[in-house]
Motif scaffolding. Sequence first.
Motif, PDB file in Angstrom:
ATOM      1  N   GLU A 197       0.855  -1.192   0.000  1.00 19.76           N
ATOM      2  CA  GLU A 197       0.000   0.000   0.000  1.00 19.76           C
ATOM      3  C   GLU A 197       0.890   1.241   0.000  1.00 19.76           C
ATOM      4  OE1 GLU A 197      -3.933  -0.786   2.391  1.00 19.76           O
ATOM      5  OE2 GLU A 197      -2.239  -1.531   3.576  1.00 19.76           O
ATOM      6  N   TYR A 198       0.607   2.158  -0.920  1.00 21.57           N
ATOM      7  CA  TYR A 198       1.497   3.306  -1.069  1.00 21.57           C
ATOM      8  C   TYR A 198       0.853   4.381  -1.933  1.00 21.57           C
ATOM      9  CZ  TYR A 198       2.261   0.783  -5.445  1.00 21.57           C
ATOM     10  OH  TYR A 198       2.060   0.114  -6.632  1.00 21.57           O
ATOM     11  N   LEU A 199       1.465   5.552  -1.908  1.00 19.07           N
ATOM     12  CA  LEU A 199       1.153   6.625  -2.855  1.00 19.07           C
ATOM     13  C   LEU A 199       2.479   7.221  -3.308  1.00 19.07           C
ATOM     14  CD1 LEU A 199      -1.616   9.254  -2.863  1.00 19.07           C
ATOM     15  CD2 LEU A 199       0.742  10.014  -3.164  1.00 19.07           C
ATOM     16  N   VAL A 200       2.673   7.302  -4.623  1.00 22.70           N
ATOM     17  CA  VAL A 200       3.864   7.913  -5.216  1.00 22.70           C
ATOM     18  C   VAL A 200       3.409   9.112  -6.028  1.00 22.70           C
ATOM     19  CG1 VAL A 200       5.841   7.617  -6.750  1.00 22.70           C
ATOM     20  CG2 VAL A 200       5.041   5.680  -5.367  1.00 22.70           C
ATOM     21  N   GLU A 201       3.966  10.284  -5.736  1.00 19.13           N
ATOM     22  CA  GLU A 201       3.567  11.510  -6.435  1.00 19.13           C
ATOM     23  C   GLU A 201       4.789  12.277  -6.900  1.00 19.13           C
ATOM     24  OE1 GLU A 201       3.317  15.838  -6.381  1.00 19.13           O
ATOM     25  OE2 GLU A 201       3.732  14.781  -4.504  1.00 19.13           O
ATOM     26  N   LEU A 206       0.425  11.117  -9.964  1.00 17.99           N
ATOM     27  CA  LEU A 206       0.627  10.124  -8.922  1.00 17.99           C
ATOM     28  C   LEU A 206       0.076   8.765  -9.301  1.00 17.99           C
ATOM     29  CD1 LEU A 206      -2.401   9.696  -7.427  1.00 17.99           C
ATOM     30  CD2 LEU A 206      -1.901  12.017  -6.709  1.00 17.99           C
ATOM     31  N   ILE A 207       0.409   7.794  -8.452  1.00 17.49           N
ATOM     32  CA  ILE A 207      -0.235   6.494  -8.472  1.00 17.49           C
ATOM     33  C   ILE A 207      -0.463   6.077  -7.029  1.00 17.49           C
ATOM     34  CG2 ILE A 207       1.869   5.079  -8.519  1.00 17.49           C
ATOM     35  CD1 ILE A 207       0.327   3.286 -10.583  1.00 17.49           C
ATOM     36  N   ALA A 208      -1.597   5.467  -6.756  1.00 12.08           N
ATOM     37  CA  ALA A 208      -1.937   5.050  -5.397  1.00 12.08           C
ATOM     38  C   ALA A 208      -2.410   3.604  -5.407  1.00 12.08           C
ATOM     39  CB  ALA A 208      -3.025   5.948  -4.814  1.00 12.08           C
ATOM     40  N   GLU A 214      -4.949   5.778   7.621  1.00 15.99           N
ATOM     41  CA  GLU A 214      -6.175   5.584   8.397  1.00 15.99           C
ATOM     42  C   GLU A 214      -7.001   4.422   7.874  1.00 15.99           C
ATOM     43  OE1 GLU A 214      -8.129   9.342   8.273  1.00 15.99           O
ATOM     44  OE2 GLU A 214      -6.686  10.311   9.629  1.00 15.99           O
ATOM     45  N   ASP A 215      -6.381   3.616   6.988  1.00 14.38           N
ATOM     46  CA  ASP A 215      -7.028   2.459   6.375  1.00 14.38           C
ATOM     47  C   ASP A 215      -8.279   2.850   5.590  1.00 14.38           C
ATOM     48  OD1 ASP A 215      -7.098  -0.170   5.655  1.00 14.38           O
ATOM     49  OD2 ASP A 215      -8.134  -0.875   7.454  1.00 14.38           O
ATOM     50  N   LYS A 216      -8.173   3.978   4.912  1.00 12.78           N
ATOM     51  CA  LYS A 216      -9.235   4.460   4.032  1.00 12.78           C
ATOM     52  C   LYS A 216      -8.637   4.710   2.642  1.00 12.78           C
ATOM     53  CE  LYS A 216     -11.680   6.797   7.808  1.00 12.78           C
ATOM     54  NZ  LYS A 216     -12.162   8.109   8.329  1.00 12.78           N
ATOM     55  N   PRO A 217      -9.476   4.770   1.616  1.00 11.48           N
ATOM     56  CA  PRO A 217      -8.937   5.078   0.283  1.00 11.48           C
ATOM     57  C   PRO A 217      -8.163   6.396   0.293  1.00 11.48           C
ATOM     58  CG  PRO A 217     -11.193   4.329   0.107  1.00 11.48           C
ATOM     59  CD  PRO A 217     -10.934   4.511   1.580  1.00 11.48           C
ATOM     60  N   TRP A 218      -7.151   6.476  -0.555  1.00 13.21           N
ATOM     61  CA  TRP A 218      -6.410   7.719  -0.696  1.00 13.21           C
ATOM     62  C   TRP A 218      -7.333   8.792  -1.280  1.00 13.21           C
ATOM     63  CZ3 TRP A 218      -1.520   7.675   1.230  1.00 13.21           C
ATOM     64  CH2 TRP A 218      -0.898   6.431   1.366  1.00 13.21           C
ATOM     65  N   VAL A 219      -7.268   9.982  -0.734  1.00 12.91           N
ATOM     66  CA  VAL A 219      -8.069  11.104  -1.233  1.00 12.91           C
ATOM     67  C   VAL A 219      -7.144  12.060  -1.979  1.00 12.91           C
ATOM     68  CG1 VAL A 219      -9.608  13.016  -0.659  1.00 12.91           C
ATOM     69  CG2 VAL A 219      -9.692  10.891   0.676  1.00 12.91           C
ATOM     70  N   VAL A 220      -7.422  12.273  -3.261  1.00  6.41           N
ATOM     71  CA  VAL A 220      -6.584  13.149  -4.081  1.00  6.41           C
ATOM     72  C   VAL A 220      -7.437  14.293  -4.607  1.00  6.41           C
ATOM     73  CG1 VAL A 220      -5.018  11.292  -4.703  1.00  6.41           C
ATOM     74  CG2 VAL A 220      -6.978  11.766  -6.167  1.00  6.41           C
ATOM     75  N   VAL A 236     -11.298  13.150  -5.066  1.00  6.64           N
ATOM     76  CA  VAL A 236     -11.556  11.801  -5.569  1.00  6.64           C
ATOM     77  C   VAL A 236     -10.891  10.794  -4.649  1.00  6.64           C
ATOM     78  CG1 VAL A 236     -11.407  10.263  -7.562  1.00  6.64           C
ATOM     79  CG2 VAL A 236     -11.491  12.741  -7.919  1.00  6.64           C
ATOM     80  N   MET A 237     -11.607   9.723  -4.316  1.00  7.42           N
ATOM     81  CA  MET A 237     -11.038   8.636  -3.520  1.00  7.42           C
ATOM     82  C   MET A 237     -10.597   7.517  -4.452  1.00  7.42           C
ATOM     83  SD  MET A 237     -13.535   8.364  -0.173  1.00  7.42           S
ATOM     84  CE  MET A 237     -15.036   8.130  -1.139  1.00  7.42           C
ATOM     85  N   ILE A 238      -9.342   7.102  -4.321  1.00  4.25           N
ATOM     86  CA  ILE A 238      -8.822   6.044  -5.181  1.00  4.25           C
ATOM     87  C   ILE A 238      -8.025   5.030  -4.361  1.00  4.25           C
ATOM     88  CG2 ILE A 238      -8.735   7.444  -7.269  1.00  4.25           C
ATOM     89  CD1 ILE A 238      -5.758   7.861  -6.778  1.00  4.25           C
ATOM     90  N   SER A 239      -7.977   3.810  -4.862  1.00  4.37           N
ATOM     91  CA  SER A 239      -7.201   2.758  -4.219  1.00  4.37           C
ATOM     92  C   SER A 239      -6.350   1.960  -5.198  1.00  4.37           C
ATOM     93  CB  SER A 239      -8.130   1.788  -3.468  1.00  4.37           C
ATOM     94  OG  SER A 239      -8.818   2.436  -2.422  1.00  4.37           O
ATOM     95  N   GLN A 240      -6.487   2.246  -6.492  1.00  5.53           N
ATOM     96  CA  GLN A 240      -5.762   1.435  -7.479  1.00  5.53           C
ATOM     97  C   GLN A 240      -5.671   2.173  -8.812  1.00  5.53           C
ATOM     98  OE1 GLN A 240      -4.702  -1.869  -6.557  1.00  5.53           O
ATOM     99  NE2 GLN A 240      -3.486  -1.825  -8.416  1.00  5.53           N
TER     100      GLN A 240
END
Length: 342
Positions: A197-201, A206-208, A214-220, A236-240
């Motif tokens: 699990e990660y976010l690279v920006e 970015l990619i998430a 907080e164990d929730k989808p990433w908010v961008v 926007v909420m994203i996970s993949q």
Amino acid sequence: MQLRFIIPLLLLLTSCDVFGQSRTVTTLSGKTMGTVFHISVIDLPEAVTAENLGAQIEAELKAFNDKLSNWQQDSEISKFNASGDVDWVDASDKFYTVMEESFYIHNLSEQTFDVTLAPLIDLWGFGWKQNDTIIPSDEAVIAALENVGMNKLLALNPTTKQIKKLKAEVSVNLSAIAKGYGIDVLAALLEKNGVKEYLVEIGGDLIAKGHNGEDKPWVVGIETPDNDGKQVEELVMISQYGMATSGDYRNYVEKDGKRFSHIIDPVTGKPVTHNLASVTIFSDSAMRADALATAMMVLGVEAGLKIADKNNIAAYFLTRDGATFKATSSAQYKQLKADAGK
């Protein structure tokens, strides 16, 4: 874009989800591609230290720079551009991968995405050859167009992974796709180290994957396309997903009292003039999102939306409407938002 790097700054944070389970967030940041990068890693594997991961990132970005930087004269792509050789040339995995994707987006976008725009990029003052004051003549634009056009000037051999110029003068500029590819390369490095699990920006693209601390989808956020750059138009909420935005509101030049966008139409050879201010794309990879965002900026909202819906592309367009902006989105983007709300 120039690729530069400093040893990442490291920050460790610990948070708890709703069940009280601890999730450790490791953040790394530094400079690259003339901008900055931020990486958030959830629960770094015990076998990997943050310092070791930072060193791997440094090495990966240097390797990326050595292959694909248009600003580094001894990079693989710079040597390819400088050569007048029209025979097949062996390409590194990175160079071939980005060129293969470039051809895919070129054809999908009705040839509006084109990595052979270098003569026009330089002519309009967005490349090595600075031209900040003079509007190029129609004759100069026509002359530059002689060396533009991927399908007529470049060829790929998928069996041997080779690239060939069909005209000695052709050169390749990867500024509209390299940043996205760099994000994907760093994401692959994280996964190689067991990160799930990660976010690279990098510079706003970015990619998430997975969930945040907080164990929730990433908010961008999708930025409001103005010079201020401090307002968010859409969350926007994203996970993949990979995400990239292209716009005409930051990178531009002024000539003879007129403002010209860095988004150049490979058909006319001139900066686009429609009222589309920005496009944000969500895709499986940041590289594809990066290239598609540029293509959609060239196409404009009407033609871009048509291609997006035809190819199931999640696209969010912002057009100027007086002092405000009007949002238009593809069917796939609406589905992405609906799925995120479930």
